[in-house]
Design a protein around this motif. Structure first.
Motif, mmCIF file in Angstrom:
data_model
loop_
_atom_site.group_PDB
_atom_site.id
_atom_site.type_symbol
_atom_site.label_atom_id
_atom_site.label_comp_id
_atom_site.label_asym_id
_atom_site.label_seq_id
_atom_site.Cartn_x
_atom_site.Cartn_y
_atom_site.Cartn_z
ATOM 1 N N SER A 51 12.017 64.300 49.354
ATOM 2 C CA SER A 51 13.377 64.528 48.865
ATOM 3 C C SER A 51 14.372 64.315 49.990
ATOM 4 O O SER A 51 14.219 64.865 51.083
ATOM 5 N N HIS A 52 15.396 63.529 49.746
ATOM 6 C CA HIS A 52 16.370 63.173 50.769
ATOM 7 C C HIS A 52 17.485 64.212 50.831
ATOM 8 O O HIS A 52 18.570 64.011 50.313
ATOM 9 N N GLN A 54 19.406 67.192 53.617
ATOM 10 C CA GLN A 54 19.592 67.473 55.038
ATOM 11 C C GLN A 54 18.725 68.617 55.537
ATOM 12 O O GLN A 54 18.325 68.629 56.697
ATOM 13 N N ASP A 55 18.422 69.590 54.667
ATOM 14 C CA ASP A 55 17.637 70.736 55.137
ATOM 15 C C ASP A 55 16.170 70.387 55.372
ATOM 16 O O ASP A 55 15.423 71.200 55.888
ATOM 17 N N ARG A 56 15.749 69.182 55.020
ATOM 18 C CA ARG A 56 14.367 68.756 55.260
ATOM 19 C C ARG A 56 14.236 67.877 56.510
ATOM 20 O O ARG A 56 13.143 67.563 56.928
ATOM 21 N N ILE A 57 15.341 67.476 57.119
ATOM 22 C CA ILE A 57 15.301 66.588 58.283
ATOM 23 C C ILE A 57 14.875 67.382 59.510
ATOM 24 O O ILE A 57 15.451 68.413 59.835
ATOM 25 N N ARG A 58 13.849 66.890 60.199
ATOM 26 C CA ARG A 58 13.343 67.535 61.409
ATOM 27 C C ARG A 58 13.047 66.462 62.451
ATOM 28 O O ARG A 58 12.878 65.299 62.130
ATOM 29 N N GLY A 59 12.916 66.872 63.703
ATOM 30 C CA GLY A 59 12.525 65.969 64.778
ATOM 31 C C GLY A 59 13.681 65.626 65.692
ATOM 32 O O GLY A 59 14.838 65.923 65.429
ATOM 33 N N GLY A 62 15.373 59.487 67.127
ATOM 34 C CA GLY A 62 14.420 58.384 67.225
ATOM 35 C C GLY A 62 13.087 58.664 66.545
ATOM 36 O O GLY A 62 12.310 57.749 66.316
ATOM 37 N N SER A 63 12.779 59.919 66.257
ATOM 38 C CA SER A 63 11.512 60.238 65.575
ATOM 39 C C SER A 63 11.748 61.318 64.516
ATOM 40 O O SER A 63 11.089 62.355 64.497
ATOM 41 N N LYS A 64 12.705 61.079 63.650
ATOM 42 C CA LYS A 64 13.049 62.029 62.587
ATOM 43 C C LYS A 64 12.041 61.931 61.438
ATOM 44 O O LYS A 64 11.481 60.869 61.176
ATOM 45 N N VAL A 65 11.830 63.041 60.757
ATOM 46 C CA VAL A 65 10.956 63.093 59.580
ATOM 47 C C VAL A 65 11.602 63.970 58.514
ATOM 48 O O VAL A 65 12.465 64.790 58.806
ATOM 49 N N LEU A 66 11.193 63.762 57.275
ATOM 50 C CA LEU A 66 11.526 64.679 56.180
ATOM 51 C C LEU A 66 10.334 65.598 56.038
ATOM 52 O O LEU A 66 9.204 65.139 55.864
ATOM 53 N N ARG A 67 10.553 66.904 56.127
ATOM 54 C CA ARG A 67 9.458 67.874 56.109
ATOM 55 C C ARG A 67 9.517 68.728 54.847
ATOM 56 O O ARG A 67 10.588 69.049 54.343
ATOM 57 N N THR A 68 8.347 69.099 54.361
ATOM 58 C CA THR A 68 8.230 70.035 53.244
ATOM 59 C C THR A 68 8.978 71.317 53.592
ATOM 60 O O THR A 68 8.935 71.789 54.728
ATOM 61 N N LYS A 69 9.655 71.907 52.601
ATOM 62 C CA LYS A 69 10.417 73.133 52.841
ATOM 63 C C LYS A 69 9.505 74.353 52.908
ATOM 64 O O LYS A 69 8.451 74.391 52.283
ATOM 65 N N LYS A 70 9.956 75.341 53.662
ATOM 66 C CA LYS A 70 9.282 76.638 53.681
ATOM 67 C C LYS A 70 9.894 77.504 52.596
ATOM 68 O O LYS A 70 11.096 77.451 52.346
#
Length: 146
Positions: A51-52, A54-59, A62-70
C-alpha cells in the motif's frame, strides 16, 4: 517530530510516571521491573506492505521500502480480528487469499439450527394510515433431560 523532540517527550512521560512498568513496592528506592510482551503485532494482510502510504515508508535515503504496519493491541481490538489487521481492507485481503485453508480446518457439511417457538406476528397501524408488521422470534429453551 524530530528524534530530539521524541526523546524529550519520552523522558517527560517517564518522569510523569505514564510510561513506567513496575510494582508498587518503592521501599529504599528499589523497583522490581515487570517485563511485558510487546503490545504490537505485524499486520497479517498479504498486501499490506504494498500500500502506497507515507506511514509505511521506512529506510534511509537511497534504500527506502514500504513496510507492513504494526498493529497495537488495545482494549478496543483485543479478542477480535482488528488485533491482527491494520484495516478492514487488509482483513478482507487475508480472507480472500486464505479462506479455503481456513474452511478446511473446520469444514461445515451440515447446517446449524436453533430451535425456536412459533413466531408471533403483530400488526401495527400508524396515525397516517400506514400498516407494518413486527415478527417476534424467541429461541426455545429445551428442558428435556438427555
Amino acid at each position: 517530530m524530530t528524534v530530539g523532540e521524541w526523546q524529550q517527550a519520552t523522558q517527560r512521560s517517564e518522569y510523569n510516571g505514564t510510561n513506567r512498568n513496575y510494582s508498587g513496592n518503592r521501599r529504599n528506592g528499589c523497583h522490581s521491573m515487570v517485563v511485558h510482551m510487546s503490545d504490537f503485532k505485524w499486520c497479517h494482510g498479504p498486501s499490506c506492505h504494498k500500500s502506497h502510504t507515507q506511514d509505511r515508508i521506512r529506510g534511509s535515503k537511497g534504500s527506502k521500502v514500504l513496510r507492513t504496519k504494526k498493529v497495537k493491541t488495545t482494549e478496543w481490538n483485543r479478542g477480535n480480528g482488528y488485533e491482527y489487521f491494520c484495516s478492514t481492507g487488509c482483513w478482507q485481503d487475508f480472507f480472500l487469499k486464505f479462506a479455503p485453508q481456513c474452511i478446511a480446518i473446520a469444514p461445515r457439511n451440515t447446517p446449524l439450527e436453533t430451535p425456536i417457538e412459533d413466531p408471533k406476528r403483530e400488526k401495527h397501524e400508524t396515525n397516517y394510515g400506514h400498516t407494518y408488521y413486527n415478527t417476534t422470534i424467541k429461541e426455545r429453551v429445551d428442558t428435556s433431560m438427555e
